[in-house]
Design a protein around this motif. Structure first.
Motif, PDB file in Angstrom:
ATOM      1  N   ARG A 253     -12.832-105.019 -25.932  1.00  0.00           N
ATOM      2  CA  ARG A 253     -12.940-106.416 -26.367  1.00  0.00           C
ATOM      3  C   ARG A 253     -11.583-107.102 -26.460  1.00  0.00           C
ATOM      4  O   ARG A 253     -11.454-108.272 -26.124  1.00  0.00           O
ATOM      5  CB  ARG A 253     -13.654-106.525 -27.722  1.00  0.00           C
ATOM      6  CG  ARG A 253     -15.046-105.947 -27.782  1.00  0.00           C
ATOM      7  CD  ARG A 253     -15.942-106.292 -26.613  1.00  0.00           C
ATOM      8  NE  ARG A 253     -15.998-107.712 -26.326  1.00  0.00           N
ATOM      9  CZ  ARG A 253     -16.417-108.221 -25.187  1.00  0.00           C
ATOM     10  NH1 ARG A 253     -16.819-107.434 -24.217  1.00  0.00           N
ATOM     11  NH2 ARG A 253     -16.439-109.504 -24.989  1.00  0.00           N
ATOM     12  N   ARG A 254     -10.566-106.422 -26.939  1.00  0.00           N
ATOM     13  CA  ARG A 254      -9.263-107.084 -27.108  1.00  0.00           C
ATOM     14  C   ARG A 254      -8.594-107.373 -25.775  1.00  0.00           C
ATOM     15  O   ARG A 254      -7.687-108.176 -25.705  1.00  0.00           O
ATOM     16  CB  ARG A 254      -8.366-106.249 -28.003  1.00  0.00           C
ATOM     17  CG  ARG A 254      -8.846-106.270 -29.437  1.00  0.00           C
ATOM     18  CD  ARG A 254      -7.755-105.819 -30.384  1.00  0.00           C
ATOM     19  NE  ARG A 254      -8.196-106.002 -31.740  1.00  0.00           N
ATOM     20  CZ  ARG A 254      -8.593-105.025 -32.541  1.00  0.00           C
ATOM     21  NH1 ARG A 254      -8.587-103.786 -32.106  1.00  0.00           N
ATOM     22  NH2 ARG A 254      -8.974-105.277 -33.768  1.00  0.00           N
ATOM     23  N   VAL A 255      -9.045-106.738 -24.730  1.00  0.00           N
ATOM     24  CA  VAL A 255      -8.491-106.992 -23.404  1.00  0.00           C
ATOM     25  C   VAL A 255      -9.304-108.058 -22.683  1.00  0.00           C
ATOM     26  O   VAL A 255      -8.756-108.953 -22.059  1.00  0.00           O
ATOM     27  CB  VAL A 255      -8.436-105.689 -22.575  1.00  0.00           C
ATOM     28  CG1 VAL A 255      -7.999-105.972 -21.151  1.00  0.00           C
ATOM     29  CG2 VAL A 255      -7.496-104.698 -23.224  1.00  0.00           C
ATOM     30  N   VAL A 256     -10.633-107.992 -22.782  1.00  0.00           N
ATOM     31  CA  VAL A 256     -11.462-108.891 -21.999  1.00  0.00           C
ATOM     32  C   VAL A 256     -11.705-110.246 -22.650  1.00  0.00           C
ATOM     33  O   VAL A 256     -12.047-111.197 -21.958  1.00  0.00           O
ATOM     34  CB  VAL A 256     -12.826-108.248 -21.636  1.00  0.00           C
ATOM     35  CG1 VAL A 256     -12.613-107.005 -20.792  1.00  0.00           C
ATOM     36  CG2 VAL A 256     -13.638-107.924 -22.867  1.00  0.00           C
ATOM     37  N   GLU A 257     -11.520-110.355 -23.950  1.00  0.00           N
ATOM     38  CA  GLU A 257     -11.740-111.648 -24.600  1.00  0.00           C
ATOM     39  C   GLU A 257     -10.551-112.567 -24.378  1.00  0.00           C
ATOM     40  O   GLU A 257      -9.414-112.120 -24.290  1.00  0.00           O
ATOM     41  CB  GLU A 257     -11.978-111.453 -26.097  1.00  0.00           C
ATOM     42  CG  GLU A 257     -13.311-110.795 -26.378  1.00  0.00           C
ATOM     43  CD  GLU A 257     -13.591-110.639 -27.875  1.00  0.00           C
ATOM     44  OE1 GLU A 257     -12.859-111.236 -28.691  1.00  0.00           O
ATOM     45  OE2 GLU A 257     -14.544-109.930 -28.198  1.00  0.00           O
ATOM     46  N   LYS A 258     -10.836-113.850 -24.293  1.00  0.00           N
ATOM     47  CA  LYS A 258      -9.777-114.840 -24.053  1.00  0.00           C
ATOM     48  C   LYS A 258      -8.771-114.859 -25.205  1.00  0.00           C
ATOM     49  O   LYS A 258      -7.593-115.016 -25.012  1.00  0.00           O
ATOM     50  CB  LYS A 258     -10.394-116.226 -23.877  1.00  0.00           C
ATOM     51  CG  LYS A 258     -11.408-116.275 -22.762  1.00  0.00           C
ATOM     52  CD  LYS A 258     -10.849-116.937 -21.554  1.00  0.00           C
ATOM     53  CE  LYS A 258     -11.862-117.134 -20.481  1.00  0.00           C
ATOM     54  NZ  LYS A 258     -12.218-115.973 -19.724  1.00  0.00           N
ATOM     55  N   GLU A 259      -9.264-114.751 -26.427  1.00  0.00           N
ATOM     56  CA  GLU A 259      -8.402-114.689 -27.604  1.00  0.00           C
ATOM     57  C   GLU A 259      -8.460-113.273 -28.141  1.00  0.00           C
ATOM     58  O   GLU A 259      -9.523-112.768 -28.455  1.00  0.00           O
ATOM     59  CB  GLU A 259      -8.890-115.664 -28.688  1.00  0.00           C
ATOM     60  CG  GLU A 259      -8.788-117.116 -28.290  1.00  0.00           C
ATOM     61  CD  GLU A 259      -7.353-117.581 -28.156  1.00  0.00           C
ATOM     62  OE1 GLU A 259      -6.508-117.153 -28.955  1.00  0.00           O
ATOM     63  OE2 GLU A 259      -7.076-118.363 -27.238  1.00  0.00           O
ATOM     64  N   ILE A 260      -7.344-112.626 -28.223  1.00  0.00           N
ATOM     65  CA  ILE A 260      -7.317-111.263 -28.742  1.00  0.00           C
ATOM     66  C   ILE A 260      -7.292-111.366 -30.269  1.00  0.00           C
ATOM     67  O   ILE A 260      -6.370-111.954 -30.836  1.00  0.00           O
ATOM     68  CB  ILE A 260      -6.107-110.491 -28.194  1.00  0.00           C
ATOM     69  CG1 ILE A 260      -6.223-110.421 -26.672  1.00  0.00           C
ATOM     70  CG2 ILE A 260      -6.034-109.108 -28.816  1.00  0.00           C
ATOM     71  CD1 ILE A 260      -5.046-109.804 -25.981  1.00  0.00           C
ATOM     72  N   PRO A 261      -8.314-110.831 -30.940  1.00  0.00           N
ATOM     73  CA  PRO A 261      -8.465-111.026 -32.373  1.00  0.00           C
ATOM     74  C   PRO A 261      -7.211-110.760 -33.203  1.00  0.00           C
ATOM     75  O   PRO A 261      -6.847-111.584 -34.020  1.00  0.00           O
ATOM     76  CB  PRO A 261      -9.598-110.068 -32.747  1.00  0.00           C
ATOM     77  CG  PRO A 261     -10.391-109.939 -31.499  1.00  0.00           C
ATOM     78  CD  PRO A 261      -9.392-110.023 -30.393  1.00  0.00           C
ATOM     79  N   CYS A 262      -6.526-109.651 -33.007  1.00  0.00           N
ATOM     80  CA  CYS A 262      -5.375-109.368 -33.853  1.00  0.00           C
ATOM     81  C   CYS A 262      -4.237-110.348 -33.608  1.00  0.00           C
ATOM     82  O   CYS A 262      -3.486-110.672 -34.508  1.00  0.00           O
ATOM     83  CB  CYS A 262      -4.889-107.938 -33.658  1.00  0.00           C
ATOM     84  SG  CYS A 262      -5.949-106.748 -34.492  1.00  0.00           S
ATOM     85  N   ALA A 263      -4.107-110.811 -32.384  1.00  0.00           N
ATOM     86  CA  ALA A 263      -3.039-111.748 -32.066  1.00  0.00           C
ATOM     87  C   ALA A 263      -3.243-113.086 -32.755  1.00  0.00           C
ATOM     88  O   ALA A 263      -2.303-113.831 -32.977  1.00  0.00           O
ATOM     89  CB  ALA A 263      -2.943-111.943 -30.553  1.00  0.00           C
ATOM     90  N   THR A 264      -4.494-113.390 -33.110  1.00  0.00           N
ATOM     91  CA  THR A 264      -4.769-114.671 -33.761  1.00  0.00           C
ATOM     92  C   THR A 264      -5.022-114.515 -35.262  1.00  0.00           C
ATOM     93  O   THR A 264      -5.425-115.449 -35.927  1.00  0.00           O
ATOM     94  CB  THR A 264      -6.014-115.339 -33.127  1.00  0.00           C
ATOM     95  OG1 THR A 264      -7.140-114.470 -33.297  1.00  0.00           O
ATOM     96  CG2 THR A 264      -5.786-115.626 -31.663  1.00  0.00           C
ATOM     97  N   GLY A 265      -4.800-113.287 -35.762  1.00  0.00           N
ATOM     98  CA  GLY A 265      -4.961-113.070 -37.200  1.00  0.00           C
ATOM     99  C   GLY A 265      -6.398-112.908 -37.639  1.00  0.00           C
ATOM    100  O   GLY A 265      -6.704-113.047 -38.813  1.00  0.00           O
ATOM    101  N   THR A 266      -7.320-112.595 -36.727  1.00  0.00           N
ATOM    102  CA  THR A 266      -8.717-112.462 -37.121  1.00  0.00           C
ATOM    103  C   THR A 266      -9.201-111.030 -37.041  1.00  0.00           C
ATOM    104  O   THR A 266     -10.379-110.780 -36.884  1.00  0.00           O
ATOM    105  CB  THR A 266      -9.614-113.357 -36.229  1.00  0.00           C
ATOM    106  OG1 THR A 266      -9.438-112.951 -34.875  1.00  0.00           O
ATOM    107  CG2 THR A 266      -9.286-114.814 -36.406  1.00  0.00           C
ATOM    108  N   CYS A 267      -8.300-110.068 -37.145  1.00  0.00           N
ATOM    109  CA  CYS A 267      -8.709-108.668 -37.110  1.00  0.00           C
ATOM    110  C   CYS A 267      -9.619-108.360 -38.284  1.00  0.00           C
ATOM    111  O   CYS A 267      -9.458-108.907 -39.373  1.00  0.00           O
ATOM    112  CB  CYS A 267      -7.493-107.745 -37.217  1.00  0.00           C
ATOM    113  SG  CYS A 267      -6.664-107.503 -35.667  1.00  0.00           S
ATOM    114  N   VAL A 268     -10.545-107.485 -38.014  1.00  0.00           N
ATOM    115  CA  VAL A 268     -11.415-107.006 -39.086  1.00  0.00           C
ATOM    116  C   VAL A 268     -10.772-105.731 -39.606  1.00  0.00           C
ATOM    117  O   VAL A 268     -10.721-104.730 -38.900  1.00  0.00           O
ATOM    118  CB  VAL A 268     -12.834-106.710 -38.550  1.00  0.00           C
ATOM    119  CG1 VAL A 268     -13.714-106.183 -39.656  1.00  0.00           C
ATOM    120  CG2 VAL A 268     -13.420-107.948 -37.902  1.00  0.00           C
ATOM    121  N   PRO A 269     -10.209-105.761 -40.822  1.00  0.00           N
ATOM    122  CA  PRO A 269      -9.536-104.555 -41.324  1.00  0.00           C
ATOM    123  C   PRO A 269     -10.540-103.446 -41.601  1.00  0.00           C
ATOM    124  O   PRO A 269     -11.691-103.695 -41.924  1.00  0.00           O
ATOM    125  CB  PRO A 269      -8.869-105.028 -42.614  1.00  0.00           C
ATOM    126  CG  PRO A 269      -9.619-106.250 -43.011  1.00  0.00           C
ATOM    127  CD  PRO A 269     -10.175-106.853 -41.762  1.00  0.00           C
TER     128      PRO A 269
END
Length: 171
Positions: A147-163
Motif C-alpha cells: 500500500r505505501r508504494v502503490v498509493e498516491k499518498e504514502i501514509p507515513c509521509a503525510t503523518g497518517t500512519c496507524v501506530p
C-alpha cells in the motif's frame, strides 16, 4: 570479434543476432517461442532473422528492464508492420501505448525513492515508527499489495500512519 552485422546482409544468423544484441541465443529462441520475434528457416532448418529484428530485440530488452510483462510487450509488438521495417512513426505510435503506464511507474518510483530517503535519513531504526513498517498489518484494510508504494499518498509521509497498539509494538 565484430559486433556489427554485415552492411549489405538482409538477414542474420542466431549467432550474429545474439552477438550484436548482447542477448543469448537461448533467449532469442525463447522470444521466438513467445511470438515476440520471428525467423525464417533455411533448407537446413537454421534460423535467419531480418535486420529489423535487432531493433525488436532492443525494444524487448529495454521494455523488460522497465518491468513490462512479456504479454504487454507482445501486444505492442503486434502493432508493428510485418511486411516492412518499422519506421520512426511506427515506433512513436506504439510508444504512446505505454506512456500513461510509464508515467505512473515513474511517479511510483519517485514516491518510493523519496520515502526511502526520508526513512533512511530519519535514523529512527524503529519498526514502530519506520515509514516502511506496517505493524500488525494495519494497512491491510486499505487493500492488497504494498500500500505505501502503490498509493498516491504514502501514509507515513503525510503523518497518517496507524501506530501499532502500545501493548504489541515492535521494538
Amino acid at each position: 570479434m565484430t559486433h556489427r552485422l554485415a552492411p549489405l546482409a538482409k538477414e542474420a544468423t542466431i549467432g550474429e543476432l545474439a552477438e550484436r544484441s548482447g542477448v543469448a541465443p537461448s533467449a532469442l529462441r525463447f522470444y521466438e517461442s513467445e511470438g515476440l520475434i520471428t525467423s525464417r528457416r533455411t533448407s537446413g532448418n537454421q534460423r535467419r532473422y531480418s535486420r529489423d529484428t535487432l531493433r525488436r530485440v532492443a525494444f524487448i530488452r529495454t521494455s523488460q528492464q522497465l518491468g513490462m510483462p512479456l504479454a504487454a510487450i507482445r501486444e505492442v509488438l503486434s502493432l508493428l508492420p510485418e511486411d516492412r521495417t518499422p519506421n520512426r512513426a511506427d515506433w512513436a505510435r506504439i510508444s504512446e501505448c505505454w506512456r500513461e503506464d510509464l508515467d505512473e511507474r515513474i511517479r511510483t518510483l519517485q514516491r518510493l525513492r523519496d520515502n526511502l530517503t526520508d526513512c533512511i535519513g530519519c535514523g529512527c531504526l524503529s519498526l514502530s515508527r519506520c515509514a516502511l513498517s506496517n505493524s500488525w498489518d494495519a494497512l491491510g484494510s486499505r487493500g492488497p499489495g504494498p500500500r505505501r508504494v502503490v498509493e498516491k499518498e504514502i501514509p507515513c509521509a503525510t503523518g497518517t500512519c496507524v501506530p501499532a497498539p502500545a501493548d504489541r509494538a515492535t521494538p
